[in-house]
Write an enzyme that holds these catalytic residues in place. Structure first.
Site, PDB file in Angstrom:
ATOM      1  N   HIS A 201       0.761  -1.179  -0.100  1.00 27.52           N
ATOM      2  CA  HIS A 201       0.012   0.080  -0.056  1.00 27.52           C
ATOM      3  C   HIS A 201       0.733   1.441  -0.055  1.00 27.52           C
ATOM      4  O   HIS A 201       1.950   1.429   0.549  1.00 27.52           O
ATOM      5  CB  HIS A 201      -1.114   0.000   1.037  1.00 27.52           C
ATOM      6  CG  HIS A 201      -0.544   0.163   2.532  1.00 27.52           C
ATOM      7  ND1 HIS A 201      -0.175   1.121   3.225  1.00 27.52           N
ATOM      8  CD2 HIS A 201      -0.326  -0.645   3.362  1.00 27.52           C
ATOM      9  CE1 HIS A 201       0.108   1.246   4.308  1.00 27.52           C
ATOM     10  NE2 HIS A 201       0.045  -0.166   4.448  1.00 27.52           N
TER      11      HIS A 201
ATOM     12  N   ASP B 282       5.761   0.797   7.086  1.00 26.15           N
ATOM     13  CA  ASP B 282       4.126   0.937   6.699  1.00 26.15           C
ATOM     14  C   ASP B 282       3.920   1.880   5.811  1.00 26.15           C
ATOM     15  O   ASP B 282       3.218   2.721   6.194  1.00 26.15           O
ATOM     16  CB  ASP B 282       3.555   0.959   8.090  1.00 26.15           C
ATOM     17  CG  ASP B 282       1.910   0.482   8.001  1.00 26.15           C
ATOM     18  OD1 ASP B 282       1.704  -0.077   6.852  1.00 26.15           O
ATOM     19  OD2 ASP B 282       1.322   1.007   8.705  1.00 26.15           O
TER      20      ASP B 282
ATOM     21  N   GLU C 217      -5.251   2.413   2.105  1.00 25.39           N
ATOM     22  CA  GLU C 217      -5.357   0.973   2.786  1.00 25.39           C
ATOM     23  C   GLU C 217      -5.506   1.553   4.401  1.00 25.39           C
ATOM     24  O   GLU C 217      -6.358   0.738   4.995  1.00 25.39           O
ATOM     25  CB  GLU C 217      -3.909   0.302   2.614  1.00 25.39           C
ATOM     26  CG  GLU C 217      -4.085  -1.064   3.429  1.00 25.39           C
ATOM     27  CD  GLU C 217      -3.755  -0.903   4.772  1.00 25.39           C
ATOM     28  OE1 GLU C 217      -3.782  -2.040   5.692  1.00 25.39           O
ATOM     29  OE2 GLU C 217      -3.204  -0.026   5.452  1.00 25.39           O
ATOM     30  N   GLU C 218      -4.986   2.489   4.710  1.00 27.25           N
ATOM     31  CA  GLU C 218      -4.973   2.683   6.144  1.00 27.25           C
ATOM     32  C   GLU C 218      -6.416   3.299   6.749  1.00 27.25           C
ATOM     33  O   GLU C 218      -6.452   3.649   7.843  1.00 27.25           O
ATOM     34  CB  GLU C 218      -4.016   3.928   6.423  1.00 27.25           C
ATOM     35  CG  GLU C 218      -2.630   3.437   6.070  1.00 27.25           C
ATOM     36  CD  GLU C 218      -1.882   2.709   7.282  1.00 27.25           C
ATOM     37  OE1 GLU C 218      -2.689   2.101   7.961  1.00 27.25           O
ATOM     38  OE2 GLU C 218      -0.814   2.152   7.101  1.00 27.25           O
TER      39      GLU C 218
ATOM     40  N   ASP D 218       3.226  -5.923   3.142  1.00 27.86           N
ATOM     41  CA  ASP D 218       2.919  -4.916   3.900  1.00 27.86           C
ATOM     42  C   ASP D 218       3.752  -5.014   5.149  1.00 27.86           C
ATOM     43  O   ASP D 218       3.298  -5.802   6.154  1.00 27.86           O
ATOM     44  CB  ASP D 218       1.489  -4.730   4.144  1.00 27.86           C
ATOM     45  CG  ASP D 218       0.972  -3.580   5.010  1.00 27.86           C
ATOM     46  OD1 ASP D 218       1.788  -2.676   5.334  1.00 27.86           O
ATOM     47  OD2 ASP D 218      -0.220  -3.438   5.452  1.00 27.86           O
TER      48      ASP D 218
ATOM     49  N   HIS E 286       2.287   4.077  12.053  1.00 26.85           N
ATOM     50  CA  HIS E 286       1.236   5.167  12.421  1.00 26.85           C
ATOM     51  C   HIS E 286       1.762   6.237  13.258  1.00 26.85           C
ATOM     52  O   HIS E 286       0.808   6.723  13.953  1.00 26.85           O
ATOM     53  CB  HIS E 286       0.286   4.383  13.005  1.00 26.85           C
ATOM     54  CG  HIS E 286      -0.372   3.260  12.211  1.00 26.85           C
ATOM     55  ND1 HIS E 286      -1.441   2.473  12.634  1.00 26.85           N
ATOM     56  CD2 HIS E 286      -0.215   2.891  10.917  1.00 26.85           C
ATOM     57  CE1 HIS E 286      -1.984   1.701  11.614  1.00 26.85           C
ATOM     58  NE2 HIS E 286      -1.080   2.030  10.601  1.00 26.85           N
TER      59      HIS E 286
HETATM   60  N1  BES Z   1       0.371  -2.760   8.242  1.00 27.13           N
HETATM   61  C1  BES Z   1      -0.489  -2.451   8.905  1.00 27.13           C
HETATM   62  C2  BES Z   1      -1.129  -4.099   9.385  1.00 27.13           C
HETATM   63  C3  BES Z   1      -0.538  -4.434  10.486  1.00 27.13           C
HETATM   64  C4  BES Z   1       0.046  -3.850  11.658  1.00 27.13           C
HETATM   65  C5  BES Z   1      -0.058  -5.925  10.470  1.00 27.13           C
HETATM   66  C6  BES Z   1       0.570  -4.418  12.648  1.00 27.13           C
HETATM   67  C7  BES Z   1       0.523  -6.616  11.356  1.00 27.13           C
HETATM   68  C8  BES Z   1       1.004  -5.869  12.429  1.00 27.13           C
HETATM   69  C9  BES Z   1      -1.686  -1.953   8.055  1.00 27.13           C
HETATM   70  O1  BES Z   1      -1.374  -0.882   7.277  1.00 27.13           O
HETATM   71  C10 BES Z   1      -2.850  -1.210   8.948  1.00 27.13           C
HETATM   72  O2  BES Z   1      -2.498  -0.356   9.638  1.00 27.13           O
HETATM   73  N2  BES Z   1      -3.998  -1.839   8.826  1.00 27.13           N
HETATM   74  C11 BES Z   1      -5.145  -1.244  10.000  1.00 27.13           C
HETATM   75  C12 BES Z   1      -6.160  -2.109   9.525  1.00 27.13           C
HETATM   76  C13 BES Z   1      -7.165  -1.529   8.157  1.00 27.13           C
HETATM   77  C14 BES Z   1      -8.226  -2.289   7.996  1.00 27.13           C
HETATM   78  C15 BES Z   1      -7.443   0.032   8.279  1.00 27.13           C
HETATM   79  C16 BES Z   1      -4.889  -1.630  11.341  1.00 27.13           C
HETATM   80  O3  BES Z   1      -4.048  -2.650  11.566  1.00 27.13           O
HETATM   81  O4  BES Z   1      -5.255  -0.840  12.221  1.00 27.13           O
HETATM   82 ZN    ZN Z   2      -0.856   0.810   8.739  1.00 31.91          ZN
END
Ligand code: BES
Ligand code: ZN
Length: 419
Positions: free
Chosen positions: A228, A247, A281-282, A309, A386
């Site tokens: 992403h 990320d 994605e975020e 990712d 983040h």
């Molecule tokens: N890269 C992350 C996902 C992640 C974080 C996987 C830590 C394993 C460990 C991704 O960019 C993300 O932040 N995903 C969101 C969920 C999405 C549906 C908005 C999250 O994890 O809060």
């Molecule tokens: Zn993220």
């Protein structure tokens, strides 16, 4: 920007860490989500006006115990819910505080879409296409692997991190998409079988970026490698600093390096291969949701999807972690075999995210076979994501860990792209 949009954006983990969001004050936008039962139970007593549209028990493959390669099938109760979008930050917050993890829900564009995804999730035991996973292309893979350069991966991560942010709805996020589009065009210049395009999305300005290598024998069947493009941090205001180095500049940089080596090698697969840097994605996998939905509508034969990712931060001694939930078990086994055969010095572990944590889940939700090899176990992931601290410094200004995922991605693309 209106208040609802701002609050909707805040449905992310970093925000959940910093503050308890205010309760909805305005009559707002309606949102549709799919959400696991654990997360839903936390919100349901509070979310006035929220309505469960449908509930299904979804089969997920989970390690028999943390880290184990042996899988067993568990069932997870998932709901499609209609609610006021202003509740989403509170949902994120509750999930983070009480379940000690991020995310926990996926946002959809309509009730019909949430229901379709829920229906699909239930049926993922049998994906639409079951390709052969035989490893038989060492003659093509082996000479390309040493051409992948760690320094180039690091340099792409740095360039992407240098944008103030890559927010899906900021001018910086748009500029990052434009830069990647131009960069992929340069890398593939003069290769008529490689086409780069930007995919516009309904609802926000950042475009996804796509590079398609047309197959020269079985071109309709397509292999997708994704990462992403967007980043996020803090309150997600348009000027916030969100370098998103791990990320997920690290995933986009891996794709970029595979593209460079394939172009320089004049590599032509039999199937088509697509590299996609997803927008948004975020904020609920929104870019990949739109793309996967369109591919399903067009009945595009996507034979496999690999999501990269977070690849740069090594959280523990194990090199590659294969996440087993919201992914395809048969393809996961193929990914493990690729690692054993082409990267035999690396160790492989198995874990789960616990929810639809990245774009692979959008493809799984549409019935395609997706896998998600990850940089660490779920317990040891990079806690700087983040935040404004997600920079290359967090992983020692090197891309040796990211290189492993780049090598794995290339082996995956060539082995699956050759049939
Ligand atoms: N890269 C992350 C996902 C992640 C974080 C996987 C830590 C394993 C460990 C991704 O960019 C993300 O932040 N995903 C969101 C969920 C999405 C549906 C908005 C999250 O994890 O809060
Ligand atoms: Zn993220």
């Amino acid at each position: 920007m209106n208040t609802t949009r701002k609050l909707a954006q805040a449905a992310l983990c970093a925000f959940a860490l910093s503050a308890l969001p205010a309760l909805p004050a305005l009559a707002a936008e309606t949102a549709w989500i799919t959400v696991g039962d654990g997360a839903w139970r936390l919100l349901a007593p509070q979310a006035e006006g929220a309505r469960v549209l449908s509930t299904r028990d979804v089969a997920v493959n989970v390690p028999v115990q943390r880290g184990s390669p042996a899988l067993t099938q568990a069932h997870e109760r998932v709901h499609a819910v209609q609610l006021d979008a202003d509740w989403l930050p509170l949902l994120s917050h509750e999930v983070h505080e009480k379940l000690r993890r991020c995310g926990g829900f996926v946002r959809h564009e309509s009730a019909a879409e949430a229901l379709a995804v829920l229906h699909r999730l239930q049926g993922t035991a049998t994906p639409a296409l079951a390709p052969s996973y035989t490893l038989d292309d060492a003659a093509q893979v082996t000479p390309m692997l040493p051409l992948l350069q760690e320094s180039r991966i690091l340099s792409t991560i740095q360039t992407l991190s240098d944008f103030q942010n890559r927010l899906y709805n900021s001018a910086h996020g748009v500029a990052a998409s434009d830069w990647l589009f131009q960069h992929w065009k340069q890398l593939s210049a003069g290769r008529s079988w490689m086409r780069v395009s930007q995919v516009a999305h309904a609802g926000w300005p950042q475009k996804s970026v796509k590079l398609r290598i047309a197959g020269n024998g079985n071109a309709a069947e397509t292999v997708v490698l994704g990462a992403h493009l967007d980043s996020i941090s803090g309150n997600a205001s348009a000027e916030v600093r969100a370098p998103g180095a791990d990320d997920d500049a690290s995933g986009v940089a891996a794709l970029t390096e595979i593209i460079r080596v394939m172009a320089d090698s004049s590599y032509r697969p039999r199937r088509s291969i697509e590299f996609i840097a997803y927008a948004a994605e975020e904020v609920g996998l929104r870019g990949s949701q739109q793309i996967a939905k369109q591919y399903q509508r067009q009945a595009k034969p996507v034979v496999g999807v690999l999501q990269l990712d977070m690849t740069a931060f090594q959280g523990d001694l194990t090199d590659l972690w294969i996440f087993t939930d919201f992914t395809n078990a048969a393809q996961n086994q193929f990914v493990a075999e690729l690692a054993a055969s082409y990267l035999p010095q690396l160790s492989v572990g198995y874990d789960r995210c616990g929810y639809a944590c990245s774009d692979h889940a959008s493809w799984t939700g549409r019935g395609f076979a997706a896998s998600f090899p990850f940089e660490s176990s779920d317990a040891t992931y990079n806690r700087a994501i983040h935040t404004d601290r997600d920079t290359t410094a967090t992983f020692g200004n090197q891309a040796l860990h990211a290189l492993k995922f780049t090598q794995l991605g290339l082996a995956y693309a060539v082995e699956l792209g050759s049939d």
